[in-house]
Scaffold this motif. Structure first.
Motif, PDB file in Angstrom:
ATOM      1  N   LEU A 235       0.810  -1.218   0.000  1.00  0.00           N
ATOM      2  CA  LEU A 235       0.000   0.000   0.000  1.00  0.00           C
ATOM      3  C   LEU A 235       0.841   1.265   0.000  1.00  0.00           C
ATOM      4  CD1 LEU A 235      -2.768   1.364   0.173  1.00  0.00           C
ATOM      5  CD2 LEU A 235      -2.714   1.040   2.649  1.00  0.00           C
ATOM      6  N   PHE A 236       1.858   1.313   0.858  1.00  0.00           N
ATOM      7  CA  PHE A 236       2.596   2.560   1.058  1.00  0.00           C
ATOM      8  C   PHE A 236       3.809   2.730   0.148  1.00  0.00           C
ATOM      9  CE2 PHE A 236       0.801   2.115   5.538  1.00  0.00           C
ATOM     10  CZ  PHE A 236      -0.245   2.978   5.268  1.00  0.00           C
ATOM     11  N   GLU A 237       4.346   1.636  -0.393  1.00  0.00           N
ATOM     12  CA  GLU A 237       5.552   1.746  -1.210  1.00  0.00           C
ATOM     13  C   GLU A 237       5.311   1.503  -2.694  1.00  0.00           C
ATOM     14  OE1 GLU A 237       8.908  -0.427   0.315  1.00  0.00           O
ATOM     15  OE2 GLU A 237       8.318  -0.084   2.398  1.00  0.00           O
ATOM     16  N   TYR A 238       4.386   0.604  -3.017  1.00  0.00           N
ATOM     17  CA  TYR A 238       4.179   0.246  -4.415  1.00  0.00           C
ATOM     18  C   TYR A 238       3.113   1.082  -5.109  1.00  0.00           C
ATOM     19  CZ  TYR A 238       7.042  -3.909  -3.497  1.00  0.00           C
ATOM     20  OH  TYR A 238       8.068  -4.755  -3.161  1.00  0.00           O
ATOM     21  N   LEU A 239       2.185   1.639  -4.352  1.00  0.00           N
ATOM     22  CA  LEU A 239       1.133   2.463  -4.936  1.00  0.00           C
ATOM     23  C   LEU A 239       1.483   3.945  -4.811  1.00  0.00           C
ATOM     24  CD1 LEU A 239      -2.155   0.744  -3.699  1.00  0.00           C
ATOM     25  CD2 LEU A 239      -1.053   0.527  -5.917  1.00  0.00           C
ATOM     26  N   LYS A 240       1.219   4.700  -5.891  1.00  0.00           N
ATOM     27  CA  LYS A 240       1.395   6.152  -5.857  1.00  0.00           C
ATOM     28  C   LYS A 240       0.089   6.810  -5.424  1.00  0.00           C
ATOM     29  CE  LYS A 240       2.399   6.634 -10.128  1.00  0.00           C
ATOM     30  NZ  LYS A 240       2.735   7.287 -11.413  1.00  0.00           N
ATOM     31  N   CYS A 241       0.202   8.044  -4.984  1.00  0.00           N
ATOM     32  CA  CYS A 241      -0.999   8.780  -4.580  1.00  0.00           C
ATOM     33  C   CYS A 241      -2.008   8.853  -5.731  1.00  0.00           C
ATOM     34  CB  CYS A 241      -0.622  10.187  -4.126  1.00  0.00           C
ATOM     35  SG  CYS A 241       0.345  10.231  -2.596  1.00  0.00           S
ATOM     36  N   SER A 242      -1.504   9.039  -6.950  1.00  0.00           N
ATOM     37  CA  SER A 242      -2.402   9.142  -8.104  1.00  0.00           C
ATOM     38  C   SER A 242      -3.120   7.833  -8.394  1.00  0.00           C
ATOM     39  CB  SER A 242      -1.620   9.586  -9.340  1.00  0.00           C
ATOM     40  OG  SER A 242      -0.560   8.689  -9.618  1.00  0.00           O
ATOM     41  N   ASP A 243      -2.605   6.714  -7.891  1.00  0.00           N
ATOM     42  CA  ASP A 243      -3.267   5.423  -8.092  1.00  0.00           C
ATOM     43  C   ASP A 243      -4.574   5.322  -7.321  1.00  0.00           C
ATOM     44  OD1 ASP A 243      -1.296   4.448  -9.794  1.00  0.00           O
ATOM     45  OD2 ASP A 243      -0.095   3.663  -8.135  1.00  0.00           O
ATOM     46  N   LEU A 244      -4.800   6.243  -6.393  1.00  0.00           N
ATOM     47  CA  LEU A 244      -6.039   6.227  -5.616  1.00  0.00           C
ATOM     48  C   LEU A 244      -7.229   6.773  -6.403  1.00  0.00           C
ATOM     49  CD1 LEU A 244      -4.716   7.371  -2.115  1.00  0.00           C
ATOM     50  CD2 LEU A 244      -5.269   5.053  -2.868  1.00  0.00           C
ATOM     51  N   LEU A 245      -6.948   7.341  -7.569  1.00  0.00           N
ATOM     52  CA  LEU A 245      -8.025   7.781  -8.458  1.00  0.00           C
ATOM     53  C   LEU A 245      -8.331   6.675  -9.456  1.00  0.00           C
ATOM     54  CD1 LEU A 245      -7.070  11.468  -9.354  1.00  0.00           C
ATOM     55  CD2 LEU A 245      -8.929  10.710  -7.878  1.00  0.00           C
ATOM     56  N   ASP A 246      -9.596   6.581  -9.887  1.00  0.00           N
ATOM     57  CA  ASP A 246      -9.901   5.602 -10.922  1.00  0.00           C
ATOM     58  C   ASP A 246      -9.242   6.061 -12.230  1.00  0.00           C
ATOM     59  OD1 ASP A 246     -12.223   6.900 -12.787  1.00  0.00           O
ATOM     60  OD2 ASP A 246     -12.394   7.598 -10.721  1.00  0.00           O
ATOM     61  N   ALA A 247      -8.998   5.121 -13.125  1.00  0.00           N
ATOM     62  CA  ALA A 247      -8.236   5.398 -14.349  1.00  0.00           C
ATOM     63  C   ALA A 247      -8.845   6.543 -15.162  1.00  0.00           C
ATOM     64  CB  ALA A 247      -8.139   4.136 -15.203  1.00  0.00           C
ATOM     65  N   LYS A 248     -10.179   6.590 -15.230  1.00  0.00           N
ATOM     66  CA  LYS A 248     -10.827   7.619 -16.044  1.00  0.00           C
ATOM     67  C   LYS A 248     -10.632   9.023 -15.476  1.00  0.00           C
ATOM     68  CE  LYS A 248     -14.435   4.726 -18.095  1.00  0.00           C
ATOM     69  NZ  LYS A 248     -15.901   4.530 -18.271  1.00  0.00           N
ATOM     70  N   SER A 249     -10.335   9.110 -14.187  1.00  0.00           N
ATOM     71  CA  SER A 249     -10.134  10.415 -13.547  1.00  0.00           C
ATOM     72  C   SER A 249      -8.665  10.814 -13.477  1.00  0.00           C
ATOM     73  CB  SER A 249     -10.718  10.394 -12.120  1.00  0.00           C
ATOM     74  OG  SER A 249     -12.093  10.110 -12.147  1.00  0.00           O
ATOM     75  N   SER A 250      -7.772   9.940 -13.941  1.00  0.00           N
ATOM     76  CA  SER A 250      -6.344  10.241 -13.879  1.00  0.00           C
ATOM     77  C   SER A 250      -5.972  11.298 -14.911  1.00  0.00           C
ATOM     78  CB  SER A 250      -5.527   8.973 -14.127  1.00  0.00           C
ATOM     79  OG  SER A 250      -5.673   8.538 -15.467  1.00  0.00           O
ATOM     80  N   THR A 251      -4.918  12.037 -14.621  1.00  0.00           N
ATOM     81  CA  THR A 251      -4.482  13.097 -15.532  1.00  0.00           C
ATOM     82  C   THR A 251      -4.141  12.573 -16.923  1.00  0.00           C
ATOM     83  OG1 THR A 251      -3.673  14.447 -13.696  1.00  0.00           O
ATOM     84  CG2 THR A 251      -2.780  14.939 -15.875  1.00  0.00           C
ATOM     85  N   PRO A 252      -3.364  11.490 -17.073  1.00  0.00           N
ATOM     86  CA  PRO A 252      -3.071  10.995 -18.425  1.00  0.00           C
ATOM     87  C   PRO A 252      -4.321  10.630 -19.215  1.00  0.00           C
ATOM     88  CG  PRO A 252      -1.557  10.022 -16.851  1.00  0.00           C
ATOM     89  CD  PRO A 252      -2.611  10.731 -16.055  1.00  0.00           C
ATOM     90  N   CYS A 253      -5.302  10.016 -18.553  1.00  0.00           N
ATOM     91  CA  CYS A 253      -6.530   9.615 -19.235  1.00  0.00           C
ATOM     92  C   CYS A 253      -7.354  10.840 -19.641  1.00  0.00           C
ATOM     93  CB  CYS A 253      -7.354   8.698 -18.342  1.00  0.00           C
ATOM     94  SG  CYS A 253      -8.795   7.976 -19.160  1.00  0.00           S
TER      95      CYS A 253
END
Length: 287
Positions: A235-253
């Motif tokens: 949870l704390f090392e492998y996931l980024k803060c941006s991973d807490l958003l669903d893919a459709k709400s991510s900046t790249p998407c």
């Protein structure tokens, strides 16, 4: 996508203004000139990942005399190239002995900048090295040893995304960056609570509940639970803060969706303009 488009336009306008000031400073931001050599500007932009880089190139002769950073939208740039009026002038940059573009992996970012200044007061520097979070090393170096000066080194603060590297009189004068945590590992529940919004917190809570459910199901089956230590590492090392958003709400998407929409609008406008032109051509000439 309307709110994102508006936020993107504000971000781009702001960065273009920063670039204009950087160009007036001949490759040095006003912040590095008048304030600090490592200047992290607090930002209210709702999508700070727009400051992530897509690729980088430099112009090299007896010195590094040009540097161009391109952001993840694939359009907006920052940088300075001696004797070239615009960093969007690809032909002009090419004539200044530019390198090929060096791609930066999605999600990667600069963690340190170091190299060698020039032994004379001209151009940018002698050697410039960008160290990325992934471990990638990008080096731009002159082979002209007589111009090699003193070493320099800047560590980028963890909560910063570099958008300009400053130079003055043949020396690296510092970095200017935007504040962000979205590109970082989650690291702790306090980071989510103190720096991220409600949507992030809700997803974070759901993930923890799912982890507990998995371990309970394993216990029911007679299997050993994965345990808090392993779950915390994931949870704390492998996931980024941006991973807490669903893919459709991510900046790249959202960025990709906006660009596809703009391309479709342009195609439609070009089609309508062509039809109007054809109608005008069929009108009888005035007597």
């Amino acid at each position: 996508n309307g709110p994102f488009r508006l936020a993107y336009q504000c971000w781009k306008s702001w960065l273009d203004m920063e670039q204009d000031e950087y160009k007036k400073g001949l490759g040095c931001t006003q912040w590095n000139t008048h304030y600090e050599d490592i200047y992290v500007r607090p930002t209210k932009f709702p999508y700070p990942e727009l400051f992530m880089l897509k690729r980088v190139k430099a112009c090299i002769g007896w010195a590094v005399h040009g540097l161009v950073l391109e952001f993840i939208d694939g359009v907006t740039r920052s940088g300075f190239v001696s004797d070239v009026s615009s960093i969007y002038d690809d032909e002009g940059i090419k004539r200044r002995r530019s390198t090929e573009w060096i791609d930066i992996a999605e999600g990667d970012y600069i963690v340190a900048i170091y190299g060698y200044n020039l032994a004379r007061t001209c151009f940018l520097c002698h050697t410039l090295t960008l160290k990325m979070a992934s471990g990638q090393i990008i080096e731009f170096a002159s082979q002209h040893e007589p111009w090699k000066g003193e070493p320099f080194s800047f560590s980028v603060p963890e909560t910063a995304l570099v958008h300009h590297i400053s130079f003055r009189d043949g020396k690296c004068a510092g970095i200017t960056a935007a504040e962000s945590v979205s590109h970082l590992p989650i690291k702790s529940s306090q980071r989510v609570e103190n720096y991220l919004g409600e949507k992030y917190q809700e997803t974070f809570d759901v993930i923890q509940l799912c982890m507990q459910r998995v371990d309970k199901d394993r216990e029911k089956k007679g299997d050993k639970p994965l345990g808090r230590d392993l779950w915390s590492k994931i949870l704390f090392e492998y996931l980024k803060c941006s991973d807490l958003l669903d893919a459709k709400s991510s900046t790249p998407c959202l960025l990709k969706e906006m660009q596809q929409m703009e391309a479709k609008e342009k195609e439609e406008n070009d089609k309508n303009e062509k039809q109007w032109q054809q109608q005008d051509d069929r009108k009888p000439a005035a007597v």
